[in-house]
Write a protein that holds these residues in place. Sequence first.
Motif, mmCIF file in Angstrom:
data_model
loop_
_atom_site.group_PDB
_atom_site.id
_atom_site.type_symbol
_atom_site.label_atom_id
_atom_site.label_comp_id
_atom_site.label_asym_id
_atom_site.label_seq_id
_atom_site.Cartn_x
_atom_site.Cartn_y
_atom_site.Cartn_z
ATOM 1 N N ALA A 391 0.891 -1.205 0.132
ATOM 2 C CA ALA A 391 0.337 0.347 0.168
ATOM 3 C C ALA A 391 0.848 1.273 -0.140
ATOM 4 C CB ALA A 391 -1.044 -0.220 1.439
ATOM 5 N N ALA A 392 2.199 1.170 0.624
ATOM 6 C CA ALA A 392 2.899 2.546 1.239
ATOM 7 C C ALA A 392 3.584 1.998 -0.545
ATOM 8 C CB ALA A 392 3.676 1.969 1.492
ATOM 9 N N LEU A 393 3.790 1.828 -1.208
ATOM 10 C CA LEU A 393 4.294 1.198 -2.755
ATOM 11 C C LEU A 393 3.407 2.544 -3.508
ATOM 12 C CD1 LEU A 393 6.703 0.702 -4.103
ATOM 13 C CD2 LEU A 393 5.334 -1.354 -5.651
ATOM 14 N N VAL A 394 2.371 1.664 -3.924
ATOM 15 C CA VAL A 394 1.251 2.081 -4.410
ATOM 16 C C VAL A 394 1.116 3.707 -3.873
ATOM 17 C CG1 VAL A 394 -1.400 2.138 -5.322
ATOM 18 C CG2 VAL A 394 0.530 -0.334 -5.034
ATOM 19 N N ARG A 395 0.920 3.951 -2.824
ATOM 20 C CA ARG A 395 0.835 5.898 -2.813
ATOM 21 C C ARG A 395 1.898 6.182 -2.406
ATOM 22 N NH1 ARG A 395 -0.544 4.390 2.435
ATOM 23 N NH2 ARG A 395 1.590 4.785 3.015
ATOM 24 N N ALA A 396 3.439 5.971 -2.175
ATOM 25 C CA ALA A 396 4.408 7.311 -3.202
ATOM 26 C C ALA A 396 4.263 7.584 -3.894
ATOM 27 C CB ALA A 396 5.220 5.938 -1.878
ATOM 28 N N HIS A 397 4.081 6.277 -5.175
ATOM 29 C CA HIS A 397 4.584 6.392 -6.556
ATOM 30 C C HIS A 397 3.030 7.006 -7.237
ATOM 31 C CE1 HIS A 397 8.194 4.738 -6.651
ATOM 32 N NE2 HIS A 397 8.047 3.413 -6.208
ATOM 33 N N GLY A 398 1.498 7.300 -6.760
ATOM 34 C CA GLY A 398 1.079 7.851 -6.988
ATOM 35 C C GLY A 398 0.797 9.431 -6.096
ATOM 36 N N GLU A 399 1.329 9.501 -5.193
ATOM 37 C CA GLU A 399 1.650 10.677 -4.890
ATOM 38 C C GLU A 399 2.324 12.009 -5.279
ATOM 39 O OE1 GLU A 399 2.327 10.305 -0.967
ATOM 40 O OE2 GLU A 399 0.207 10.173 -0.246
ATOM 41 N N SER A 400 3.606 10.963 -5.791
ATOM 42 C CA SER A 400 4.976 11.459 -6.655
ATOM 43 C C SER A 400 4.468 11.956 -8.246
ATOM 44 C CB SER A 400 5.986 10.181 -6.772
ATOM 45 O OG SER A 400 6.958 11.429 -7.642
ATOM 46 N N ALA A 401 3.321 10.949 -8.650
ATOM 47 C CA ALA A 401 3.501 11.769 -9.746
ATOM 48 C C ALA A 401 1.903 12.894 -10.190
ATOM 49 C CB ALA A 401 1.901 10.322 -10.267
ATOM 50 N N SER A 402 1.621 12.885 -9.103
ATOM 51 C CA SER A 402 0.941 14.223 -8.995
ATOM 52 C C SER A 402 1.067 15.251 -8.479
ATOM 53 C CB SER A 402 -0.615 13.781 -7.486
ATOM 54 O OG SER A 402 -1.376 15.059 -7.528
ATOM 55 N N SER A 403 2.236 14.951 -7.473
ATOM 56 C CA SER A 403 3.775 16.594 -8.056
ATOM 57 C C SER A 403 3.692 15.984 -8.841
ATOM 58 C CB SER A 403 4.704 16.031 -6.611
ATOM 59 O OG SER A 403 3.614 15.583 -5.600
ATOM 60 N N THR A 404 4.575 15.256 -9.714
ATOM 61 C CA THR A 404 5.420 15.562 -11.084
ATOM 62 C C THR A 404 3.959 16.497 -12.110
ATOM 63 O OG1 THR A 404 6.484 13.408 -10.948
ATOM 64 C CG2 THR A 404 6.089 14.142 -12.627
ATOM 65 N N VAL A 405 3.462 15.842 -12.260
ATOM 66 C CA VAL A 405 2.428 16.790 -13.471
ATOM 67 C C VAL A 405 2.144 17.743 -12.800
ATOM 68 C CG1 VAL A 405 -0.273 16.961 -13.613
ATOM 69 C CG2 VAL A 405 0.952 14.459 -13.334
ATOM 70 N N ALA A 406 1.742 18.227 -11.286
ATOM 71 C CA ALA A 406 1.729 19.225 -10.802
ATOM 72 C C ALA A 406 3.697 20.365 -11.326
ATOM 73 C CB ALA A 406 1.959 19.924 -9.413
ATOM 74 N N ARG A 407 4.156 19.924 -11.126
ATOM 75 C CA ARG A 407 5.365 20.891 -11.347
ATOM 76 C C ARG A 407 5.837 20.810 -12.904
ATOM 77 N NH1 ARG A 407 8.149 17.553 -7.048
ATOM 78 N NH2 ARG A 407 8.367 15.749 -9.507
ATOM 79 N N ALA A 408 5.723 19.936 -13.717
ATOM 80 C CA ALA A 408 5.428 20.233 -15.598
ATOM 81 C C ALA A 408 4.231 21.250 -15.800
ATOM 82 C CB ALA A 408 5.522 18.666 -15.745
ATOM 83 N N TRP A 409 2.884 21.155 -14.816
ATOM 84 C CA TRP A 409 2.047 22.120 -15.876
ATOM 85 C C TRP A 409 2.300 23.254 -14.632
ATOM 86 C CZ3 TRP A 409 -3.700 20.170 -15.537
ATOM 87 C CH2 TRP A 409 -3.962 19.079 -16.248
ATOM 88 N N ARG A 410 3.057 24.236 -14.234
ATOM 89 C CA ARG A 410 3.185 24.502 -13.821
ATOM 90 C C ARG A 410 4.317 25.458 -14.411
ATOM 91 N NH1 ARG A 410 0.185 27.631 -10.533
ATOM 92 N NH2 ARG A 410 -0.662 26.154 -8.840
ATOM 93 N N ARG A 411 5.090 24.460 -15.635
ATOM 94 C CA ARG A 411 5.831 24.679 -16.875
ATOM 95 C C ARG A 411 5.857 25.107 -18.093
ATOM 96 N NH1 ARG A 411 9.134 21.009 -13.706
ATOM 97 N NH2 ARG A 411 9.116 19.541 -15.889
#
Length: 570
Positions: A391-411
Amino acid sequence: MTTTAEEAGPLIGAVESLRAQVAAARLPLDLVVTAGARSNRGALLHQLDDYVLPRLRSLDAPLLAVIGGSTGAGKSTLVNSIVGNEVSRSGVLRPTTTSPVLVHHPDDEAWFSDRRILPGLSRVTGAPGKHPEPGTVRLVASSALPAGMALLDAPDIDSVVHANRAIAEQLLMAADLWLFVTTAARYADAVPWDLLRDASARGTAVAIVLDRVEPDVVDEVRPHLVEMLRDQGLGTSPVFTVPESSLTPEGLLPESATSRLRAWLEALAGDARARSIVVAQTLRGAMASLDGRVDELVDATRVQAAAADALRDAVETAYASALAAVEEGVSDGTLLRGEVLARWQELVGTGEFFKQVETTVSRVRDRMTAAVTGRPRPEEGLDEALHTGVAALVRAHGESASSTVARAWRRLPGGAQLLDDRPELASPDDPLGDRADRLVRDWQGQLLQLIRSESGSRRTNARVAAYGVNGVGLFLMLVTFAHTGGLTGAEVGIAGGTSVLAQRVLEAIFGDQAVRSMAAKARRLLVEDVTALYAAERGRFEAALEDVGVADGQAEGLARAMGAVREANP
């Protein structure tokens, strides 16, 4: 240029299709080029609705001369003086003309009362009210104006009121003839010349009225104005000079001041051929200007589509990477470290079990079966550790993806706008942790069902019963996560022994081929579940893009429609 209604039929259909494509075009993302493109789209729609289509549908309609000019140029007084009556309010307060006034001969009323032109403006009649009436055009019938021509008094092109400036520019696009009124003091101002250049580029017929000119400067000002017109491609535009004069008690200019202009307008109104030449010139110019305007809109829609694609690609890339990381994490052995290793040691010990596999298998079976006597159940700790790790593995990579998209969209162009409008996108969906936990629980349930489906024979059932379905499920999870590429040092030995032991237990129950198949299916089921979870997370971003409405194929549709107009208008 088409000259008859019959010949205009195919062209009208093509222009109507183009108009539909322009109206459907969406430019929702705030990009560098968007503000100009939105303005161009609005102007293009007005040009099509207010002039091109109405004129193509009614080539024999009266000629519309729009009186435009700068603040204080005396437009309303000029219109009143031409008509011989106050039809448009004049005065010293600015702006005086806040709503357009269209003066026509009574016989021409039907041409203007049915919204043939300016369909976005409501019609009002009667004397001017004390307060402005936005969104209206006031119709005034006057026999003083010859049939075949109408005069439209527009608001100031440089009005301090933005809405007045906007409607003035819109009305100029609706004109067959632009009668530009200026003064000796204002004729070189920048704002009117921007519009005159635009009129020249569109091929609009233009006449100039140099108003309120002192007699001692007329020989200086008029030649300079004519030279400026020539420089802008308007050298054939007639120039009428109205001298500075005292107004009559009725607030009108003396007849002598406007006689030359009035005679020219009357001659134009009375000569059908002359009117058709003016209409043809302006219509031909308007049609020719569509190319550049539509091309600009095509380019803008392509930029919008490219920006939307880049934002969409950022989402797909981030969540594809997250899924790949989960796939790697469930197969490279990293889930068999830490808490899982500790709980495994509690269950089987850390001796040289992978040198004495058969003995250890018996020990594990004994510990599992001890659960029925009420003794401690160390497998529960192992089960919980595995559950928590996945569960931690799934959650961590899901949260990382969300943050990655947000950073990419800001640029990326347009992305910051979407994030500002929907700040919740910058973090993963609140229940992601709960959903990941539920996903693992459900997946463990799928493993138990898989084990039951593989326990077909009585003998296999007995072997499963010896360890318990839950215990066999634990071993299946361990084998699923068995590859040890992510571990180093002592962890490799322990984790390797874990997988060997778990696999031997399962092989003893199901056979080696069945175990390989079960492990592959277990891993596939987990990845499919995570794929669905991440698809839902990804969908939040995709829905935000969908909501702004960047449609596919806009540029192609516009280009095809413009091509059809070119073919119909050789």
